[in-house]
Structure formats: structure tokens, C-alpha cells
Design a protein around this motif. Structure first.
Motif, PDB file in Angstrom:
ATOM      1  N   LEU A   1       0.864  -1.220  -0.146  1.00 39.33           N
ATOM      2  CA  LEU A   1      -0.076   0.070  -0.006  1.00 39.33           C
ATOM      3  C   LEU A   1       0.732   1.334  -0.066  1.00 39.33           C
ATOM      4  CD1 LEU A   1      -2.903   1.121   0.040  1.00 39.33           C
ATOM      5  CD2 LEU A   1      -2.628   1.014   2.459  1.00 39.33           C
ATOM      6  N   ALA A   2       1.814   1.192   0.736  1.00 39.48           N
ATOM      7  CA  ALA A   2       2.896   2.469   0.937  1.00 39.48           C
ATOM      8  C   ALA A   2       3.374   2.780  -0.379  1.00 39.48           C
ATOM      9  CB  ALA A   2       3.936   2.039   1.773  1.00 39.48           C
ATOM     10  N   GLN A   3       3.654   1.970  -1.280  1.00 32.16           N
ATOM     11  CA  GLN A   3       4.199   1.999  -2.799  1.00 32.16           C
ATOM     12  C   GLN A   3       3.047   2.772  -3.588  1.00 32.16           C
ATOM     13  OE1 GLN A   3       5.153  -1.671  -4.420  1.00 32.16           O
ATOM     14  NE2 GLN A   3       6.757  -1.883  -3.110  1.00 32.16           N
ATOM     15  N   CYS A   4       1.742   2.448  -3.333  1.00 33.38           N
ATOM     16  CA  CYS A   4       0.758   3.201  -3.899  1.00 33.38           C
ATOM     17  C   CYS A   4       0.341   4.423  -3.589  1.00 33.38           C
ATOM     18  CB  CYS A   4      -0.496   2.339  -3.691  1.00 33.38           C
ATOM     19  SG  CYS A   4      -0.620   0.420  -4.334  1.00 33.38           S
ATOM     20  N   ILE A   5       0.921   4.785  -2.618  1.00 31.27           N
ATOM     21  CA  ILE A   5       0.724   6.216  -2.010  1.00 31.27           C
ATOM     22  C   ILE A   5       1.633   7.037  -2.905  1.00 31.27           C
ATOM     23  CG2 ILE A   5       1.217   7.720   0.048  1.00 31.27           C
ATOM     24  CD1 ILE A   5      -1.470   6.320   0.615  1.00 31.27           C
ATOM     25  N   GLY A   6       2.616   6.771  -3.268  1.00 27.75           N
ATOM     26  CA  GLY A   6       3.568   7.628  -4.326  1.00 27.75           C
ATOM     27  C   GLY A   6       2.841   7.952  -5.393  1.00 27.75           C
ATOM     28  N   ASP A   7       1.669   7.525  -5.799  1.00 29.22           N
ATOM     29  CA  ASP A   7       0.982   7.672  -6.950  1.00 29.22           C
ATOM     30  C   ASP A   7       0.096   9.010  -6.795  1.00 29.22           C
ATOM     31  OD1 ASP A   7       2.228   5.733  -8.407  1.00 29.22           O
ATOM     32  OD2 ASP A   7       0.426   4.434  -8.007  1.00 29.22           O
ATOM     33  N   VAL A   8      -0.218   9.358  -5.626  1.00 21.76           N
ATOM     34  CA  VAL A   8      -1.242  10.394  -5.179  1.00 21.76           C
ATOM     35  C   VAL A   8      -0.673  11.734  -5.503  1.00 21.76           C
ATOM     36  CG1 VAL A   8      -2.568   8.856  -4.008  1.00 21.76           C
ATOM     37  CG2 VAL A   8      -0.986  10.392  -2.823  1.00 21.76           C
ATOM     38  N   THR A   9      -1.226  12.620  -5.710  1.00 21.42           N
ATOM     39  CA  THR A   9      -0.759  13.972  -5.976  1.00 21.42           C
ATOM     40  C   THR A   9      -0.462  14.530  -4.529  1.00 21.42           C
ATOM     41  OG1 THR A   9      -2.802  15.206  -5.958  1.00 21.42           O
ATOM     42  CG2 THR A   9      -2.214  14.385  -7.863  1.00 21.42           C
ATOM     43  N   THR A  10       0.478  15.481  -4.441  1.00 20.04           N
ATOM     44  CA  THR A  10       0.578  16.365  -3.343  1.00 20.04           C
ATOM     45  C   THR A  10      -0.820  16.849  -2.643  1.00 20.04           C
ATOM     46  OG1 THR A  10       2.676  17.064  -4.060  1.00 20.04           O
ATOM     47  CG2 THR A  10       1.840  18.294  -2.188  1.00 20.04           C
ATOM     48  N   GLU A  11      -1.630  17.430  -3.228  1.00 15.71           N
ATOM     49  CA  GLU A  11      -2.987  17.792  -2.686  1.00 15.71           C
ATOM     50  C   GLU A  11      -3.641  16.724  -2.395  1.00 15.71           C
ATOM     51  OE1 GLU A  11      -1.765  18.657  -6.082  1.00 15.71           O
ATOM     52  OE2 GLU A  11      -1.281  20.533  -5.457  1.00 15.71           O
ATOM     53  N   GLN A  12      -3.822  15.442  -2.912  1.00 12.27           N
ATOM     54  CA  GLN A  12      -4.407  14.387  -2.432  1.00 12.27           C
ATOM     55  C   GLN A  12      -3.806  13.925  -0.966  1.00 12.27           C
ATOM     56  OE1 GLN A  12      -4.213  12.224  -5.738  1.00 12.27           O
ATOM     57  NE2 GLN A  12      -6.127  12.748  -6.551  1.00 12.27           N
ATOM     58  N   LEU A  13      -2.479  13.810  -0.983  1.00 17.35           N
ATOM     59  CA  LEU A  13      -1.683  13.293   0.161  1.00 17.35           C
ATOM     60  C   LEU A  13      -1.874  14.429   1.247  1.00 17.35           C
ATOM     61  CD1 LEU A  13      -0.083  11.208   1.465  1.00 17.35           C
ATOM     62  CD2 LEU A  13       1.742  12.396   0.503  1.00 17.35           C
ATOM     63  N   LEU A  14      -2.023  15.666   1.151  1.00 17.46           N
ATOM     64  CA  LEU A  14      -2.177  16.689   2.290  1.00 17.46           C
ATOM     65  C   LEU A  14      -3.774  16.487   2.656  1.00 17.46           C
ATOM     66  CD1 LEU A  14      -1.363  19.158   3.607  1.00 17.46           C
ATOM     67  CD2 LEU A  14      -2.194  20.640   1.817  1.00 17.46           C
ATOM     68  N   SER A  15      -4.487  16.122   1.778  1.00 16.21           N
ATOM     69  CA  SER A  15      -5.950  15.945   2.271  1.00 16.21           C
ATOM     70  C   SER A  15      -5.971  14.779   3.121  1.00 16.21           C
ATOM     71  CB  SER A  15      -6.805  15.599   0.862  1.00 16.21           C
ATOM     72  OG  SER A  15      -8.072  15.191   1.611  1.00 16.21           O
ATOM     73  N   ALA A  16      -5.080  13.607   2.920  1.00 18.31           N
ATOM     74  CA  ALA A  16      -5.051  12.330   3.791  1.00 18.31           C
ATOM     75  C   ALA A  16      -4.614  12.848   5.163  1.00 18.31           C
ATOM     76  CB  ALA A  16      -4.270  11.243   3.076  1.00 18.31           C
ATOM     77  N   VAL A  17      -3.430  13.608   4.994  1.00 18.77           N
ATOM     78  CA  VAL A  17      -2.690  13.985   6.237  1.00 18.77           C
ATOM     79  C   VAL A  17      -3.866  14.857   7.105  1.00 18.77           C
ATOM     80  CG1 VAL A  17      -0.945  15.439   7.313  1.00 18.77           C
ATOM     81  CG2 VAL A  17      -0.452  14.085   5.673  1.00 18.77           C
ATOM     82  N   LYS A  18      -4.328  15.620   6.348  1.00 14.94           N
ATOM     83  CA  LYS A  18      -5.418  16.575   7.354  1.00 14.94           C
ATOM     84  C   LYS A  18      -6.369  15.737   7.819  1.00 14.94           C
ATOM     85  CE  LYS A  18      -4.401  21.136   5.182  1.00 14.94           C
ATOM     86  NZ  LYS A  18      -5.264  22.111   4.278  1.00 14.94           N
ATOM     87  N   THR A  19      -6.895  14.753   7.064  1.00 15.23           N
ATOM     88  CA  THR A  19      -8.089  13.886   7.705  1.00 15.23           C
ATOM     89  C   THR A  19      -7.501  12.920   8.732  1.00 15.23           C
ATOM     90  OG1 THR A  19      -9.015  13.761   5.463  1.00 15.23           O
ATOM     91  CG2 THR A  19      -9.621  11.652   7.133  1.00 15.23           C
ATOM     92  N   ALA A  20      -6.380  12.551   8.764  1.00 13.61           N
ATOM     93  CA  ALA A  20      -5.785  11.729   9.689  1.00 13.61           C
ATOM     94  C   ALA A  20      -5.549  12.692  10.839  1.00 13.61           C
ATOM     95  CB  ALA A  20      -4.582  11.027   9.153  1.00 13.61           C
ATOM     96  N   ALA A  21      -5.215  13.722  10.785  1.00 12.70           N
ATOM     97  CA  ALA A  21      -4.931  14.728  12.055  1.00 12.70           C
ATOM     98  C   ALA A  21      -6.148  15.017  12.673  1.00 12.70           C
ATOM     99  CB  ALA A  21      -4.526  16.046  11.550  1.00 12.70           C
TER     100      ALA A  21
END
Length: 167
Positions: free
Chosen positions: A59-79
Motif C-alpha cells: 500500500l505504501a508504494q501506491c501512496i507514491g502515485d497520489v498528488t501532493t494535494e491528495q496526500l495533504l488531504s489524507a494528512v489533514k483527515t488523519a490529523a
């Protein structure tokens, strides 16, 4: 798959996440891609949490495919949820470049204090330990905030570990 998983209780979600198909890269990539495209992080992170440890590096390898904005959304959601340990697990399962990307995104967040505040005295010890293990990869500003937060949460050893560098 995501709506179905969310309708399940934790035990059944873990059973579904334990199916062999949930270790296949194309399936996990599809889950992450769909989640990122439709901003379904709050619905997907509990499913990710249910995955067996063997699936997390895939799954970690797949995270590399998401955009910075999408990853930021994931970080904010987790926070703002109970899913900070899930995000840390996935970040740890990545290679150095992948971890650095996530750490740089977190470090550059406008609401960094909100992310750091998501770490509490209830945060699992594995998360605190992982932060100390990765201290040399964590940007200085973020590392200082994490050390202060660890101290506030009664994690004195972690705070001291974050304030020093290995090298």
C-alpha cells in the motif's frame, strides 16, 4: 468496496481486509486511487488500518502515485481523526524518498499545530517510537513541535529522543 467496508463492524472489516486479494498491488492501488480521487480518506483509513501488516508495504508504494494535494488531504483527515497511527504505519512502510515526501508535506501544512495536536497521550507507543527512529528524516521545525508535543503527552523519552540527532 469502500462503502461496503464502512458499513461493516470492525471485526468484519478486519476479516475482509485479511482476504488474500487485499494484498494484491492492483487492488490496493485501485483503493488508494479511488479514495484519493474522491477524497474518501475518512472512509478509507479505517479499512487501511484493518489490513494485515504484510499489505502495508504494498500500500505504501501506491501512496507514491497520489498528488501532493491528495496526500495533504489524507494528512489533514488523519490529523482530525483517530487515524494518525495508520498514516504513520504507511509512512514507515515507504522508502526514504516516500517518507521524505510525506514529512515535507506535513512540515509545510498551514495548520501544522492541528496535526501535531492529534498526537495525544492515547497515541500508541509504536507511533512515538517510530518518530524517534525517524528523527533524522524529520524537518527541524516539525521535529521541535513533535518533541514539545511528546513532552506534553507524558512521552519524556520520546521528547528527549526527538531533541537529539543520531548522527
Amino acid at each position: 468496496m469502500i462503502p461496503i467496508a464502512m458499513a461493516m463492524d470492525d471485526a468484519n472489516r478486519r476479516r475482509m481486509a485479511g482476504l488474500p486479494i487485499m494484498r494484491e498491488e492492483d487492488v490496493l492501488r485501485g483503493v488508494i486511487t479511488t479514495c484519493a480521487r474522491h477524497d474518501l480518506w475518512s472512509e478509507t483509513l479505517p479499512l487501511v488500518d484493518a489490513l494485515p501488516d504484510a499489505a502495508k508495504p504494498i500500500l505504501a508504494q501506491c501512496i507514491g502515485d497520489v498528488t501532493t494535494e491528495q496526500l495533504l488531504s489524507a494528512v489533514k483527515t488523519a490529523a482530525v481523526s483517530d487515524n494518525i497511527p495508520v498514516l504513520v504505519d504507511i509512512a514507515l512502510a515507504q522508502d526514504v524518498a516516500g517518507r521524505q515526501r510525506i514529512l515535507d508535506i506535513i512540515d509545510g501544512m498551514d495548520d501544522l499545530d492541528e496535526f501535531v495536536a492529534a498526537l495525544t497521550s492515547e497515541t500508541p507507543a509504536e507511533v512515538w517510537t517510530a518518530l524517534v527512529e525517524l528523527r533524522d528524516e524529520i524537518p527541524e521545525k516539525l521535529r521541535a513541535l513533535l518533541a514539545d508535543r511528546a513532552q506534553t503527552c507524558g512521552q519524556e523519552d520520546c521528547a528527549a529522543g526527538l531533541r537529539t540527532t543520531a548522527g
